[in-house]
Design a protein around this motif. Structure first.
Motif, short mmCIF file in Angstrom:
data_model
loop_
_atom_site.label_atom_id
_atom_site.label_comp_id
_atom_site.label_asym_id
_atom_site.label_seq_id
_atom_site.Cartn_x
_atom_site.Cartn_y
_atom_site.Cartn_z
N ALA A 54 67.18 20.93 50.77
CA ALA A 54 66.39 22.06 50.28
C ALA A 54 65.05 22.10 51.02
CB ALA A 54 66.16 21.95 48.78
N ARG A 55 64.60 23.31 51.28
CA ARG A 55 63.27 23.54 51.86
C ARG A 55 62.56 24.56 50.98
NH1 ARG A 55 62.24 22.32 57.42
NH2 ARG A 55 63.97 21.26 58.45
N GLN A 56 61.34 24.20 50.56
CA GLN A 56 60.58 25.07 49.66
C GLN A 56 59.24 25.43 50.30
OE1 GLN A 56 60.70 22.08 46.47
NE2 GLN A 56 61.85 23.52 45.21
N TYR A 57 58.77 26.63 49.97
CA TYR A 57 57.49 27.11 50.50
C TYR A 57 56.77 27.83 49.37
CZ TYR A 57 60.06 26.40 54.86
OH TYR A 57 60.80 25.86 55.87
N MET A 58 55.62 27.34 49.00
CA MET A 58 54.86 27.97 47.92
C MET A 58 53.45 28.26 48.38
SD MET A 58 54.25 26.94 43.91
CE MET A 58 52.84 25.87 44.10
N ASP A 59 53.00 29.46 48.06
CA ASP A 59 51.64 29.89 48.39
C ASP A 59 51.03 30.49 47.14
OD1 ASP A 59 49.32 30.89 49.41
OD2 ASP A 59 50.23 32.03 51.04
N PHE A 60 49.96 29.86 46.64
CA PHE A 60 49.28 30.35 45.44
C PHE A 60 47.89 30.78 45.89
CE2 PHE A 60 50.16 30.25 40.87
CZ PHE A 60 48.95 30.72 40.38
N ASP A 61 47.71 32.08 45.97
CA ASP A 61 46.52 32.65 46.60
C ASP A 61 45.57 33.22 45.56
OD1 ASP A 61 44.71 33.71 48.32
OD2 ASP A 61 46.04 35.19 49.22
N GLY A 62 44.41 32.55 45.38
CA GLY A 62 43.34 33.10 44.55
C GLY A 62 42.45 33.93 45.44
N SER A 63 42.87 35.17 45.70
CA SER A 63 42.23 35.97 46.74
C SER A 63 40.83 36.45 46.37
CB SER A 63 43.11 37.18 47.07
OG SER A 63 43.34 37.96 45.89
N PHE A 64 40.54 36.52 45.07
CA PHE A 64 39.23 37.05 44.68
C PHE A 64 38.82 36.49 43.32
CE2 PHE A 64 36.48 40.14 42.57
CZ PHE A 64 35.57 40.44 43.56
N TYR A 65 37.65 35.92 43.28
CA TYR A 65 37.06 35.47 42.01
C TYR A 65 35.57 35.73 42.09
CZ TYR A 65 36.09 32.67 37.85
OH TYR A 65 35.70 32.25 36.60
N ALA A 66 35.07 36.52 41.16
CA ALA A 66 33.64 36.83 41.12
C ALA A 66 33.11 36.56 39.72
CB ALA A 66 33.38 38.28 41.51
N SER A 67 31.91 36.06 39.65
CA SER A 67 31.25 35.86 38.36
C SER A 67 29.78 36.19 38.50
CB SER A 67 31.42 34.41 37.88
OG SER A 67 30.73 33.50 38.73
N GLY A 68 29.16 36.48 37.39
CA GLY A 68 27.75 36.83 37.43
C GLY A 68 27.08 36.62 36.09
N LEU A 69 25.77 36.57 36.12
CA LEU A 69 24.99 36.49 34.89
C LEU A 69 23.66 37.20 35.09
CD1 LEU A 69 22.37 34.28 34.81
CD2 LEU A 69 24.24 32.68 35.07
N ALA A 70 23.15 37.72 33.99
CA ALA A 70 21.81 38.32 33.96
C ALA A 70 21.22 38.00 32.60
CB ALA A 70 21.89 39.82 34.18
N GLU A 71 19.97 37.52 32.59
CA GLU A 71 19.40 37.01 31.34
C GLU A 71 17.91 37.29 31.28
OE1 GLU A 71 20.77 33.02 29.65
OE2 GLU A 71 18.74 32.55 30.32
N TYR A 72 17.47 37.71 30.10
CA TYR A 72 16.04 37.93 29.84
C TYR A 72 15.58 36.95 28.77
CZ TYR A 72 11.93 39.93 27.55
OH TYR A 72 10.71 40.11 26.96
N ASN A 73 14.41 36.33 28.99
CA ASN A 73 13.86 35.36 28.04
C ASN A 73 12.44 35.79 27.64
OD1 ASN A 73 15.86 32.95 28.09
ND2 ASN A 73 15.59 33.49 30.23
N TRP A 74 12.18 35.70 26.34
CA TRP A 74 10.85 36.04 25.80
C TRP A 74 10.40 34.93 24.87
CZ3 TRP A 74 10.04 39.43 20.95
CH2 TRP A 74 8.66 39.54 20.68
N LYS A 75 9.24 34.33 25.19
CA LYS A 75 8.64 33.31 24.34
C LYS A 75 7.53 33.96 23.52
CE LYS A 75 9.59 29.73 27.79
NZ LYS A 75 9.03 28.73 28.73
#
Length: 938
Positions: free
Chosen positions: A502-523
């Protein structure tokens, strides 16, 4: 066995001789008292140390200090305290077995007096003292470890570094366990931004890929706050990357040897023998033949295509495994600009390789007869490489800080695996032989941009924001196997039917991952901002898109049905067989070969941190998190059938509360409560059927849903000094629909299928005890020894749904409760440290560390079989770090000194009759490792 015991005894003897030599070296002490010159009052918490070293201590409540075990010689002693001028005393002579008295009287800084302004200073957040202080002052329960402590303990990667934190252990190849809960329950942030895993079988990216050179601080959150992602049960790790606080260039080279792994006969694929393969950059000649196209069919390859279409074969080389090696280059530069601005940059390049040998049994049981279905002795030869490149650029002004990070991680693993025994309960055919030859590649690219800005100069109003982009790839570009009968040690006979090749070929492609944050702080609420309330309003989220392709080919007999060849060099015979028209390859991929998944998380949160009085702080938080997982796949059948679509939409309201009460200046009482959730590992919910040569199958379940968790923590902590801590924590969790690993019999073939499902509910509760202890409290002669210890004790109970989990019901009978899969009832981490100054230019730290976890369910049993249990495994390590002058660092380590047996075993409470005496299903030994690393700082 006897030789291994003798080796252990010899190693332990060497360790105690080394430490004993250090203890009884010719040393003396330095002691004294520190007062305020203007008032004559004693000063508490003043740092007194030997100049140019890290050896020192803080003054006690009487203003006194003692620095013990100082080698005879002359030193400069300095005392420092915030707001006071540093004072030094030179030519302090230390004599053997004597105590030298040095008193200090400190004056307030003249700069502070003349200008009558507050002094701004920057604390090094990487020191053990600073991290303990951060832990003490934080309202939520969090812990951390900095680069200084990681270096002292000889830690080379992030995964190993996190095991030095309370309640965290790692299992070889299975990631980190927090409070006994496995990888599935953890989450990872880098500089506060979400990142994906580069491996579909892991919840978070394997952290042994991250060298500690790129780390400033490793933070671990064990209690939830609204700014963290809702996927939280065990812990959330935040890797704060290095920024380059000072200008330096450092070069590291290292080597290591593991008994029974290196300098022994080792098998490696012929395709992995080049210098580029050794460096972790394999060629592209091991991919799916182009003649098969991008869409599979029941195509049978012509003889010519079968001969010329493959860039790799089955031949392997046998050679001696060399020593493991590593090197790293770190360059940082800090440029001070006008108007209190600065520019910092950092470049880091690291590489390491590892030769690993494993041998042991590999079995599973038949539910029909109660005997071994597969009974194989498995031998694995793994050669792996890890490479990393990090670039960081940081700009700071009085009000603005900007950071840009980019790093690339690359890993390769070439493996030859031999299995000898029998399959399909055919105990009389015990010469069945299976060889697997595979290459695995992982890639992880991440870029981050983040900013902090003080809207007002006094930091009363501030904002922070960040974005991150990642791209991942997990590939098995060349996974091939053959199975037949072992004729003798050098010869194998096969038939072409029954998928023998047997010959196996696997490709697991995480082609795009984006994350973000925006935060306001008031003391607000107090002119002194250290005592002001704080309101935080923010958003964070992520979007992930991935696709998998899994193709495989199997042998097809033509004019003949069998062949015999040299086990290590079958290619010439197989090529002749193809040329003579005796066999070829045909595609066996089915319509499930391709699947897609996309996930999105959008969350808004608010956190109100209230300073109720000088002693009490309360954080109240709320998080509204919307998430969606869409899975597209085909069932087995026609390739032109439309994709099935499974959509899981969730809207979760996740409250949290963290309360801290300072009982006094040195102790706190804390309570934390929250609601969170647990998402499945990618592979647990992904409709991919991953087939192994021994007929075991790992299959995801797209119908798995998120579990919901309710968490409670109560903690008391005491900080006797700036380097000591005692903490006792009680915790409890209620998990609704927990996700668990199951072992099932496959339909028809009777083989083993590893899959996943939700149980009904689980309850767990337990306690943690942790302390860091300077042993001078016992006697001054032990003033340079410190002891660290932590333990977690946990009770779990899972309730199953008898209808939904019907296969498991047959295993546990009328009782519908059991322990939670993957949870350890107890674990222990301990270390003892000894600091020694052999001379003014030679400083040493000796550390002996031990960790062990209790028996836990590795996989839930079904169809009348009991559960599979992971047995306790203890690990003892020794690290000796040396600072030689100002330029040289030398580390010597001995890992896994006791070399225990890792074992997974079937329980003894099966509902069917088990006819086998040995219930072991997997075992191996890791070997004892010796490492040496040399660093030079320019």
């Amino acid at each position: 066995m006897k030789s291994q015991l003798n080796l252990k005894k010899a190693l332990i003897t060497i360790l105690f001789v080394v430490i004993g030599t250090a203890v009884f070296a010719q040393t003396g002490k330095i002691s004294g008292r520190v007062i305020d010159k203007s008032t004559g009052e004693t000063m508490i918490g003043v740092s007194v140390k030997i100049a140019g070293t890290t050896k020192g201590i803080s003054t006690d409540t009487a203003g006194r200090y003692v620095i013990g075990a100082v080698a005879a010689g002359k030193y400069t002693i300095e005392a420092s305290y915030i707001g006071y001028a540093v004072k030094s005393v030179t030519n302090v002579e230390v004599k053997q077995d004597q105590t030298t008295a040095v008193d200090f009287s400190l004056e307030e800084s003249s700069t502070q007096k003349l200008k009558e302004v507050s002094v701004t200073f920057q604390v090094n957040k990487e020191t053990e003292t600073a991290i303990l202080l951060s832990q003490k002052n934080a309202t939520e329960i969090k812990q951390g470890i900095g680069i200084q402590e990681l270096s002292r303990k000889g830690v080379s990667d992030v995964e190993e570094g996190l095991t030095k934190i309370t309640g965290i252990t790692k299992v070889d190849g299975r990631g980190l366990f927090v409070r006994g809960l496995e990888d599935r329950y953890n989450n990872l942030l880098i500089n506060g931004l979400a990142v994906p895993s580069n491996n579909p079988f892991k919840k978070i990216i394997p952290l042994d890929l991250f060298p500690t050179d790129i780390v400033s601080v490793l933070e671990t959150y064990k209690t939830f706050n609204s700014g963290l992602y809702g996927d939280f049960a065990g812990g959330t790790f935040n890797i704060v990357t290095a920024k380059g606080e000072k200008s330096m260039t450092k070069v590291n080279i290292g080597t290591s040897f593991t008994t029974n792994n290196n300098l022994r006969d080792f098998l490696i694929s012929k395709e992995d023998n080049s210098f580029s393969d050794f460096m972790g950059f394999p060629g592209k000649d091991r991919e799916l033949p182009k003649v098969l196209g991008k869409v599979p069919s029941a195509q049978q390859m012509s003889g010519q295509d079968a001969l010329s279409g493959f860039g790799s074969g089955f031949d392997v080389d046998q050679k001696k495994a060399p020593l493991n090696s590593s090197f790293g280059i770190l360059h940082t530069q800090k440029i001070n600009l006008e108007n209190m601005r600065s520019l910092q940059y950092l470049v880091s390049l690291n590489y390491d390789n590892n030769f690993q040998y494993r041998e042991g049994v590999d079995r599973f049981f038949s539910v029909a007869q109660g005997n071994y279905d597969n009974n194989l002795y498995t031998t694995k030869y793994r050669f792996s490489t890890n490479s990393s490149v990090l670039g960081a650029l940081n700009y700071k002004s009085q009000r603005l800080s900007l950071g840009l990070n980019a790093f690339y991680l690359k890993g390769t693993e070439s493996m030859i695996q031999d299995q000898l025994g029998y399959t399909n309960s055919q105990a009389t055919a015990n010469n069945s032989f299976i060889r697997l030859n595979q290459l695995q590649k992982t890639d992880f690219l991440n870029t981050q941009l983040f900013a902090n800005y003080k809207i007002t100069k006094d930091d009363r109003h501030s904002v922070r924001a960040g974005v991150s982009y990642s791209k991942t790839k997990f590939e098995l570009p060349d996974r091939k196997s053959f199975r037949g009968g072992r004729v003798d040690d050098a010869t194998t006979s096969i038939t072409y039917t029954g998928n023998s090749i047997a010959r196996q070929y696997m490709d697991f492609d995480g082609s795009f991952y984006a994350s973000g944050l925006a935060e306001y702080n008031w003391k607000f609420g107090n002119d002194d901002l250290t005592k002001a309330h704080k309101l935080t309003v923010g958003y964070n989220g992520s979007f992930n898109k991935m696709e998998s392709v899994f193709r495989f080919l199997i042998s097809q007999n033509l004019a003949s049905n069998n062949a015999t060849f040299n086990t290590n060099n079958p290619d010439a015979v197989l090529a002749s067989e193809i040329s003579n028209g005796n066999f070829t390859y045909r595609e066996g991929s089915n319509a499930t070969y391709k699947a897609r998944m996309q996930e999105g998380v959008n969350a808004g949160y608010v956190d109100l941190a209230l300073v109720l009085n000088d002693k009490a702080n309360l954080n109240l938080g709320g998080r509204v998190e919307q998430s969606q997982r869409i899975t597209r796949y085909r069932n087995s059948g026609a390739f032109d059938e439309p994709f099935e679509k499974v959509t899981k939409n969730n809207l979760d309201i996740l409250p949290s509360a963290n309360f801290k009460y300072a009982l006094n200046e040195k102790s706190n009482f804390r309570v934390s409560a929250s609601k969170t959730l647990t998402k499945p590992v990618i592979m647990e919910a992904f409709p991919l059927e991953f087939v192994n040569p021994d007929a075991t199958i790992e299959k995801g379940n797209p119908n798995v849903i998120n579990s919901k968790n309710y968490n409670l923590d109560v903690k008391y902590e005491l900080f006797p000094s700036n380097k000591e801590m005692l903490a006792i924590t009680g915790f409890a969790k209620y998990l609704q629909n927990p996700i668990e690993r199951l072992f099932e019999q496959t339909a028809g073939s009777g083989g083993l299928q590893i899959t996943y499902n939700n149980s009904k509910k689980a309850i767990l509760y337990g306690a943690e005890l942790e302390f860091l202890f300077n042993m001078e409290r016992i006697t001054e002669s032990l003033s340079d020894f410190s002891l660290g210890f932590n333990t977690s004790l946990m009770v779990t109970e899972t309730t199953i749904d008898k209808i939904k989990n019907s296969a498991e019901t047959a295993a546990i009978g009328d009782n519908n409760t059991r322990k939670l899969q993957g949870a350890s009832p107890w674990l222990i981490n301990a270390d003892i440290k000894y600091d020694a100054v052999f001379s003014p230019k030679w400083k040493n730290t000796f550390t002996l560390a031990y960790n062990i976890y209790g028996e836990r369910i590795y996989a839930v049993g079904t169809n009348g079989l009991d559960h599979y249990y992971e047995k306790p495994f203890g690990k003892l390590d020794f690290i000796w770090t040396n600072k030689i002058a100002d330029k040289w660092d030398l580390k010597f380590g001995v890992e896994n000194i006791l070399n225990p047996l890792y074992k997974v075993q079937l329980g003894d409470k099966s509902k069917i009759d088990i006819v086998e005496n040995d219930l072991t299903v997997k075992d191996y030994k890791r070997g004892v490792g010796f490492s040496l690393n040399l660093g030079y700082t320019f």
